[in-house]
Each structure stands twice: as C-alpha cells, then as structure tokens.
Design a protein around this motif. Structure first.
Motif, PDB file in Angstrom:
ATOM      1  N   MET A   1     -43.189 -19.362  36.407  1.00 22.22           N
ATOM      2  CA  MET A   1     -43.333 -19.973  35.085  1.00 22.22           C
ATOM      3  C   MET A   1     -44.796 -20.036  34.711  1.00 22.22           C
ATOM      4  N   ALA A   2     -45.073 -20.067  33.395  1.00 17.37           N
ATOM      5  CA  ALA A   2     -46.446 -20.094  32.918  1.00 17.37           C
ATOM      6  C   ALA A   2     -47.044 -21.493  33.119  1.00 17.37           C
ATOM      7  N   VAL A   3     -48.320 -21.511  33.491  1.00 23.46           N
ATOM      8  CA  VAL A   3     -49.021 -22.774  33.700  1.00 23.46           C
ATOM      9  C   VAL A   3     -49.566 -23.254  32.358  1.00 23.46           C
ATOM     10  N   THR A   4     -49.256 -24.485  31.995  1.00 24.08           N
ATOM     11  CA  THR A   4     -49.670 -25.016  30.690  1.00 24.08           C
ATOM     12  C   THR A   4     -51.132 -25.432  30.717  1.00 24.08           C
ATOM     13  N   VAL A   5     -51.679 -25.581  29.499  1.00 24.54           N
ATOM     14  CA  VAL A   5     -53.076 -26.013  29.353  1.00 24.54           C
ATOM     15  C   VAL A   5     -53.253 -27.428  29.905  1.00 24.54           C
ATOM     16  N   GLU A   6     -52.244 -28.295  29.680  1.00 19.42           N
ATOM     17  CA  GLU A   6     -52.338 -29.666  30.180  1.00 19.42           C
ATOM     18  C   GLU A   6     -52.449 -29.694  31.701  1.00 19.42           C
ATOM     19  N   THR A   7     -51.711 -28.788  32.354  1.00 21.99           N
ATOM     20  CA  THR A   7     -51.778 -28.733  33.817  1.00 21.99           C
ATOM     21  C   THR A   7     -53.177 -28.319  34.278  1.00 21.99           C
ATOM     22  N   GLU A   8     -53.774 -27.315  33.611  1.00 21.08           N
ATOM     23  CA  GLU A   8     -55.123 -26.889  33.978  1.00 21.08           C
ATOM     24  C   GLU A   8     -56.135 -28.028  33.772  1.00 21.08           C
ATOM     25  N   GLN A   9     -55.990 -28.770  32.699  1.00 20.97           N
ATOM     26  CA  GLN A   9     -56.894 -29.888  32.438  1.00 20.97           C
ATOM     27  C   GLN A   9     -56.760 -30.969  33.506  1.00 20.97           C
TER      28      GLN A   9
END
Length: 560
Positions: free
Chosen positions: A1-9
């Motif tokens: 699954m794609a990693v969301t921007v919120e997860t990277e933050q």
C-alpha cells in the motif's frame, strides 16, 4: 500500500526526537525496522522522512536480517574508507616540508612568504600531486603535534649593562623612603584615548543583538579631541591619581599632574613628609633627558618644600613600572567594550576603578593648555638646584627646595643671528654689506612665512589652523642662522659636519636647513657665489676671522 504524507510526517518527527540519542548503527536499525513495518514503498518513505539515502535504509533492513554484529561496534570490522595518509604515503612528508620553520624552508618557495592557512597548504599540496582538503590538513598537523601559535614577546633588545644594578638601586631608594614614612610614587602617561563614539576593545554584557553603535573609522573628533591620562600610583597606599588632560603631553603637564596629586591627596596622607621619591620611565614627558621635566620639578620642590628624588628605569624596561600593571591595566579592564564618548565618561570610569586588593583611584579633568617645544638653555639648566647621585647621575637625581636664578629664555629674534653666533654675520665672511644683508633677510622672512604656512596647511589637510601664527615650537636655528650656515657651506666650502659642530646641532639638521634656505634664495633671485677663501676645518674659520679682525668666542665643543 502507498505510504501517506501524514505517515512520513509522523516518522520525521519521531526520527528528529530520537536520532540524537542513537549511534550510526542504531539509527540504521531503527530506519530498517520502520521500513519493514511499512511494507512496499517503506524504504523510500523512511529515507525521505529521515533525510538520508535509500541505500542507508536498505542497509538497515539487511542488518536486521543478518543479525547483530560483534558487540561494541557500529560498523563491521574493516569498514570505512582508508585515510589519505595511508593511500598517499608521500602526503605527510610533503606537508611537514611546507610547515617547517622559515629558516629551514626553501628560500625560493613563495609559500615561505604566505600565510600558511590550512586552505593554502591544501592548495599547495594538491598542486604538488597530493589531492587533500583543508580539514584533512588540520587533522594531520594536530596528529603531528602542531597547533596554532602566536608570536611570543620574549626577545629583548640591547640591554644596558647596569640594568639590574639600577633596579636594585631603585629598590633601595624605595625602601629608604618608605622606612622614614616619605611617599613613593610611580608615574607615567597612559595611552592617549579618542573621545567620542569610537570602538573600544573588549566586550560587556548587553541584550543579545544590541551592541553599542560606534563609528566605523577612528578619525579624531575635531571638537572632542583626545584624552591624555597621566597616572600617579602611590606604592604604599595602593591608591592612584589620574589627571586627564585635554591638550598636549608635556613636561609641564606631567609635573602639574604630580602637583595636583600632592595638593589633593599626598599632603594629607603624608603630613610630615620631607622627601618625595618618583620612579619614572626613561623617555616621554618625564624622561631623564628632558630638561623641562627637571625645571618643572625644581619649581614643584620650591612650592612643596620637599626634596624630590627621581629614579628612572633603564631604557627599554618601562613594562616594569608599577603604574603600568598596578593602575593602568585595571583602568583599561574597567572601561573595556565601552565607548569613551566624553571626557566626563573617561573621568568617571577611571574614578570607579577598584580591585579586590583594595585599589582606590581618584581622577580629575585638566583643561589647561600646555605649550610644546619649550627649550631650556644651558644657563637655565645649570641654575637648577639639582644634585646628581653618585650612581648613574643621569638616571638618579634630586631637586632641592631652594630658590634658584630665573634665567630669561625668551626666543631669539627670528631675523637676527643667535647672540653667540652674531660674529658669523660679518661682511668679511658673508660677502654681503650690512644693507644688502638686511634687505635679503627681509625678503627671506616673507618667503619663509609663506613656505611654512603652506607646509602646515597641507599637513592639516587644508583645515583652518587652531593656533595663532607664530606660536608653537621654538625654532632651533633662526632664519639668520640658517642663512649663515648656507653661506659658510656654499661660499667658504666649509663641510656640513663642521657647520653642524659650530651651531651645536646634528649634521642632518644643518643639511635640511641649508636645503630649505637655498630654495628660499632661489625664490628671492639670489645665489651664493663661491668666495676667495676655501675652508677645510673650523680652525681655518677662526683663523680667517682673526685675520679679518673679528672678535670670536671660544671654539665650541663638538656636537654629540
């Protein structure tokens, strides 16, 4: 699954908080664990969040799969890049050859005369075929025991053979005066200080980002000028008196400072004193060669009724003067980092100076003016009630409180020869009848005044003069003396060395005055023609004068 921007933050915040507490291997393992937990696309997402290369995260995943390395190591044995000193064996010898002392270096190398910074050394090594950076050069130098070194003031100049003996003599004089309860003071002039919003060395506590604004250039303020602090340090009482002058640092100013100290503090601290010992440097306004200093002290001795003894430190030893490190150093520390915006600020800063050992300082402003170029004739000097000590009488002497003859020292008229040289203006020597002599002197006086005013105007930067014309330093030779000197040299062929001895000045002075006089004569349209007589020595001059019936004074001693 794609990693969301919120997860990277969220990962970026986590890494920012925990990375400072981990070593290199631990950070790699943490990133690898996070990447495995995210699954597909985790390595790229973790790399962006941590700000590292994707390869670093991949290595963390591989480390997790491979298990723990040997305990206590962040890298596997043998990891890392080999140092340049290992891959390039000639690097270290080439560097040491560049930084060896100048006297052993290659005299033809331009680097010998260049600032040897790490960047300069790195550039030179690279040019020689040893590519290296400035940081590596610094590491290699430190590993070989090198460090940044400043110059060390340890080589003293030529020492007087009696230097140490003079120190012992001063020490004996100090003990003798202190044993009888008589005051002993150390005196000197502190460095002149610019008055105004000028930068002052040092730092002081202020709100961050709000330094005191000062001028970018240290050109003296024409209205405020400079401050001239003259210090008197009492050795026994550990007190200082500083007279802050606004004019010139002259012998009269120095003795006036001592007079003010005595009238303000000294006479009350030592009511039964009969003697005063002054220790001073060998030069400056209180130098042992300054006649005006002795004359002013003689007047002070008469006013105070004290026998004033002066002991000078030998030349080149002023740093041992007590006033320097007992008083002036503390004053400098007290006003460090603070612009001396006015004379009042300087006086108050000096007066507020204290130390843990009990130093107390008094300060006062002196707005008097003091003439420069004051000269004391031999007769005036010989009339002073001065007795020289048996040990180095030029350094150690006493002024007694005795009335002495006041010899008139008014300057000689500039258009007339000095009284003891008037016989040299005889027509038989100058080749000029009295009327031609007077006319020539009158013309030269006008041209000389114009020449002098033009030179002074240029020196002042074409600013208006602050003193009236005709004031200032008294000339060593009158204009008539200079004309006679030029005639003796050009008309009678008397050497400049002999003329200098005749006028009791240095040959350099005679050379300069003769050159200036010839320029004036050219402007006046007058030339000095060779005479019938050619003189080789002063004896020839006196013989010629006797032959012409001129009354001459005794032959002068050779100038020293």
């Amino acid at each position: 699954m794609a990693v969301t921007v919120e997860t990277e933050q969220m990962l970026a915040a986590k890494f920012e908080a925990i990375f400072p507490h981990l070593d290199e291997r631990q950070r790699r393992l943490l990133m690898g664990a996070e990447a495995r937990a995210l699954g597909h696309g985790g390595i790229r997402a973790v790399a962006r969040a941590a700000g590292v290369a994707e390869n670093t995260v991949s290595r963390g995943v591989s480390d997790l799969d491979a298990g723990d390395p040997p305990l206590g190591r962040a890298r596997r044995l043998g990891g890392g890049r080999r140092s340049l000193s290992e891959t390039d064996p000639g690097l270290r010898p080439a560097l040491l050859a560049l930084v060896e002392p100048d006297e052993r270096g290659d005299p033809m190398s331009p680097l010998r005369w260049t600032t040897k910074s790490t960047r300069t050394l790195a550039a030179e090594l690279t040019r020689q075929g040893h590519p290296v950076g400035a940081d590596t050069v610094a590491d290699l130098l430190r590993s070989d025991g090198f460090s940044l070194q400043a110059n060390a003031k340890t080589i003293e100049g030529k020492q007087h053979p009696d230097r140490d003996a003079q120190f012992r003599y001063i020490n004996d004089q100090v003990r003798d005066h202190q044993d009888t309860g008589d005051p002993v003071v150390s005196v000197d002039t502190k460095k002149k200080e610019l008055v105004g919003p000028f930068a002052n060395a040092g730092r002081q506590w202020r709100p961050a980002g709000e330094p005191v604004a000062t001028r970018t250039h240290d050109f003296p303020d024409s209205e405020l000028g400079k401050a001239v602090p003259y210090g008197i340090y009492d050795l026994a009482a550990n007190t200082g008196w500083v007279n802050v002058g606004t004019d010139h640092d002259t012998a009269a100013f120095a003795v006036e400072s001592i007079r003010r100290w005595w009238n303000s503090i000294g006479s009350s601290d030592y009511p039964h004193a009969r003697r005063l010992l002054i220790t001073a440097d060998a030069g400056g306004s209180n130098g042992y060669r300054t006649r005006a200093w002795k004359a002013e002290l003689a007047a002070l001795a008469v006013q105070t009724g004290l026998d004033i003894t002066v002991c000078h430190f030998p030349p080149g030893t002023s740093k041992w003067n007590k006033v320097e490190h007992r008083l002036f150093s503390h004053i400098t520390m007290n006003w460090r980092g603070r612009p001396l915006t006015s004379h009042d600020v300087i006086v108050q800063s000096i007066a507020a100076t204290t130390t843990r050992t009990g130093l107390r300082v008094h300060a006062a402003l002196d707005t008097n003016t003091y003439d420069t170029g004051v000269r004391l004739s031999d007769r005036q000097h010989d009339a002073l009630p001065l007795s020289r000590h048996d040990w180095h009488g030029e350094w150690n002497y006493t002024l007694h409180p005795e009335e002495y003859e006041q010899v008139n020292n008014a300057p000689d008229p500039f258009d007339q020869p000095s009284p003891d040289l008037a016989w040299l203006a005889h027509p038989a020597l100058t080749g000029l009848p009295p009327d031609e002599w007077d006319a020539l002197i009158t013309t030269l006086m006008t041209l000389h005044d114009q020449q002098r005013e033009t030179r002074l105007n240029k020196r002042r930067g074409h600013r208006p003069r602050l003193t009236a014309p005709g004031t200032g330093r008294r000339p060593v030779l009158t204009l008539a003396d200079r004309l006679i000197a030029a005639i003796l040299h050009h008309r009678l062929a008397l050497s400049q060395v002999a003329v200098a001895a005749l006028f009791s000045v240095r040959p350099e002075t005679i050379n300069r005055r003769i050159r200036e006089t010839r320029q004036l004569l050219q402007q006046a349209g007058h030339s000095i023609q060779p005479g019938p007589q050619r003189l080789a020595t002063l004896n020839d001059l006196y013989t010629l004068a006797t032959t012409e019936g001129i009354t001459t004074p005794p032959e002068p001693k050779a100038a020293c």
